[in-house]
Scaffold this motif. Structure first.
Motif, short mmCIF file in Angstrom:
data_model
loop_
_atom_site.label_atom_id
_atom_site.label_comp_id
_atom_site.label_asym_id
_atom_site.label_seq_id
_atom_site.Cartn_x
_atom_site.Cartn_y
_atom_site.Cartn_z
N PRO A 246 -2.92 7.47 12.16
CA PRO A 246 -3.12 6.39 13.15
C PRO A 246 -1.90 6.06 13.99
CG PRO A 246 -2.74 5.46 10.99
CD PRO A 246 -2.64 6.95 10.82
N GLY B 281 2.36 8.92 7.63
CA GLY B 281 3.28 9.66 6.76
C GLY B 281 2.67 9.95 5.40
N TRP C 201 12.64 15.00 4.43
CA TRP C 201 11.25 15.47 4.27
C TRP C 201 11.20 17.00 4.14
CZ3 TRP C 201 6.30 13.02 4.63
CH2 TRP C 201 6.35 11.64 4.73
N LEU D 299 0.82 -1.22 0.00
CA LEU D 299 0.00 0.00 0.00
C LEU D 299 0.85 1.27 0.00
CD1 LEU D 299 -2.72 -1.17 2.59
CD2 LEU D 299 -2.85 -1.30 0.11
N ALA E 205 4.42 5.53 7.00
CA ALA E 205 5.82 5.09 7.03
C ALA E 205 5.83 3.56 7.08
CB ALA E 205 6.51 5.67 8.25
C1 HXC Z 1 4.43 -1.55 6.18
C2 HXC Z 1 2.31 -1.98 5.44
C3 HXC Z 1 1.85 -0.72 5.89
C4 HXC Z 1 2.80 0.14 6.53
C5 HXC Z 1 0.19 -1.75 5.01
N1 HXC Z 1 1.24 -2.59 4.90
N2 HXC Z 1 0.53 -0.61 5.62
N3 HXC Z 1 3.57 -2.38 5.58
N4 HXC Z 1 4.07 -0.32 6.64
N5 HXC Z 1 2.48 1.35 6.97
C6 HXC Z 1 1.28 -3.92 4.26
C7 HXC Z 1 0.62 -4.97 5.13
O1 HXC Z 1 1.52 -5.44 6.09
C8 HXC Z 1 0.27 -6.02 4.10
O2 HXC Z 1 1.44 -6.73 3.76
C9 HXC Z 1 -0.10 -5.18 2.88
O3 HXC Z 1 0.48 -3.90 3.09
C10 HXC Z 1 -1.61 -4.98 2.75
O4 HXC Z 1 -2.09 -4.48 3.97
P1 HXC Z 1 -3.30 -5.18 4.78
O5 HXC Z 1 -3.17 -4.74 6.20
O6 HXC Z 1 -3.35 -6.64 4.52
O7 HXC Z 1 -4.56 -4.48 4.09
P2 HXC Z 1 -5.96 -4.10 4.73
O8 HXC Z 1 -6.47 -5.21 5.59
O9 HXC Z 1 -6.80 -3.62 3.59
O10 HXC Z 1 -5.66 -2.88 5.73
C11 HXC Z 1 -5.18 -1.68 5.18
C12 HXC Z 1 -4.71 -0.73 6.32
C13 HXC Z 1 -3.66 -1.47 7.19
C14 HXC Z 1 -5.89 -0.29 7.17
C15 HXC Z 1 -4.09 0.49 5.66
O11 HXC Z 1 -2.66 -2.08 6.35
C16 HXC Z 1 -2.98 -0.57 8.17
O12 HXC Z 1 -3.53 -0.24 9.22
N6 HXC Z 1 -1.73 -0.20 7.89
C17 HXC Z 1 -0.92 0.59 8.77
C18 HXC Z 1 -1.32 2.03 8.74
C19 HXC Z 1 -0.52 2.88 9.70
O13 HXC Z 1 -0.51 2.61 10.91
N7 HXC Z 1 0.16 3.92 9.19
C20 HXC Z 1 0.99 4.77 10.00
C21 HXC Z 1 2.40 4.27 10.04
S1 HXC Z 1 3.40 5.22 11.13
P3 HXC Z 1 1.42 -8.34 3.67
O14 HXC Z 1 2.87 -8.71 3.43
O15 HXC Z 1 0.87 -8.83 4.96
O16 HXC Z 1 0.53 -8.63 2.50
C22 HXC Z 1 3.77 6.59 10.28
C23 HXC Z 1 4.70 7.52 10.96
C24 HXC Z 1 5.03 8.68 10.08
O17 HXC Z 1 3.34 6.79 9.19
C25 HXC Z 1 6.33 9.27 10.44
C26 HXC Z 1 6.87 10.11 9.32
C27 HXC Z 1 7.36 9.38 8.14
#
Ligand code: HXC
Length: 257
Positions: free
Chosen positions: A130, A108, A87, A25, A65
């Motif tokens: 989140p 991110g 960034w 994603l 991220a």
């Molecule tokens: C690494 C990720 C990812 C992420 C998704 N994936 N988000 N990998 N980092 N942020 C991967 C999953 O592990 C999975 O890999 C594949 O993408 C598909 O995701 P699923 O979870 O199976 O899909 P779905 O059930 O549709 O759920 C989608 C989602 C969920 C709701 C977006 O993936 C999710 O909650 N992701 C994390 C979102 C998050 O917390 N973001 C903030 C990150 S912290 P596999 O190998 O299992 O298929 C951040 C800090 C910023 O951003 C700091 C500045 C840069």
């Protein structure tokens, strides 16, 4: 330049940069962000490009991220590496950046979207910060830019619950410009980019700088800055062309001089 995690296409004076890690994603690992910034800075020096579109795919602009990359990190090495210096370079790009987003715009990904100047979203877009659910918080401007965009109470709600909001809600709070059906979001961004690509580039650049000035200066300083930019444009050939074209009842042809 060859990249792993982004794709680049240039058409009609528009630089289109697509985030490309679809299997996760478009999770933003350090390499992706580095490639993105490298390309944005290359575009910055390319006079044939007037506007930038930053996009992902229908399922995700970026889900944040890369958590698998971050999971093993510790504070001091992170601080020494200070990834956010990279960034910060995004905010220095002087050409307008339009984000064309769809699907997940999280963490991110939302911070990256908020670094853009205009945002077109598909109806299926879900926006959120989140990080709290991972035990951390935004680090690339989420608490600052989101608060400035949607106001304190909505920013608090999004940041403290980590819940996603819909594109319609984001529109209502002034976080994005427009919501369109999913098959239209890129076309709509392209339409906007084509319109801006026809405008005089020096005026475009000074307007962007002037608007961004409003975020970190007093009104008096901002007005002073705007006035100087306004006077400066009276030395441009495009000012002659724009005003003559109006008086002669024809369309202007701007050259960027
Ligand atoms: C690494 C990720 C990812 C992420 C998704 N994936 N988000 N990998 N980092 N942020 C991967 C999953 O592990 C999975 O890999 C594949 O993408 C598909 O995701 P699923 O979870 O199976 O899909 P779905 O059930 O549709 O759920 C989608 C989602 C969920 C709701 C977006 O993936 C999710 O909650 N992701 C994390 C979102 C998050 O917390 N973001 C903030 C990150 S912290 P596999 O190998 O299992 O298929 C951040 C800090 C910023 O951003 C700091 C500045 C840069």
């Amino acid at each position: 330049m060859s990249y792993h995690y982004i794709k680049v296409l240039v058409q009609d004076r528009i630089g289109i940069v697509t985030l490309h890690r679809p299997e996760v994603l478009n999770a933003l690992n350090l390499q992706l962000v580095y490639e993105l910034v490298t390309e944005l800075e290359r575009i910055e020096t390319d006079d044939s490009i007037r506007v930038i579109i930053l996009t992902g795919n229908e399922k995700a602009f970026a889900a944040g991220a890369d958590i698998s990359e971050m999971a093993g990190e510790e504070a001091i090495p992170m601080l020494l590496k200070d990834q956010f210096v990279v960034w910060d370079r995004i905010a220095k790009i002087s050409k307008p950046i339009i984000a064309a987003v769809s699907g997940f715009v999280l963490g991110g990904g939302c911070e990256l979207m908020m670094n853009c100047d205009m945002i077109i979203a598909s109806e299926t877009t879900r926006i959120g910060q989140p990080e709290i659910q991972l035990g951390v918080m935004p680090g690339a401007g989420g608490t600052q830019r989101l608060t400035k965009a949607v106001g304190k109470v909505k920013a608090m709600e999004m940041l403290l619950t980590g819940e996603h909001i819909t594109a319609e809600e984001a529109l209502k709070f002034g976080l994005i410009n427009k919501v369109v059906p999913v098959e239209m979001y890129f076309k709509e961004a392209l339409r906007m980019a084509q319109q801006i690509a026809l405008q005089p580039p020096v005026a475009v650049r000074l307007i962007k700088k002037s608007v961004l000035k409003a975020f970190d200066t007093s009104l008096a300083e901002g007005l002073d800055y705007e006035r100087n930019c306004f006077y400066l444009l009276f030395s441009s050939e495009d000012k002659e062309e724009g005003m003559n074209a109006f008086l002669q009842k024809r369309k202007p042809k701007f050259t960027g001089r």
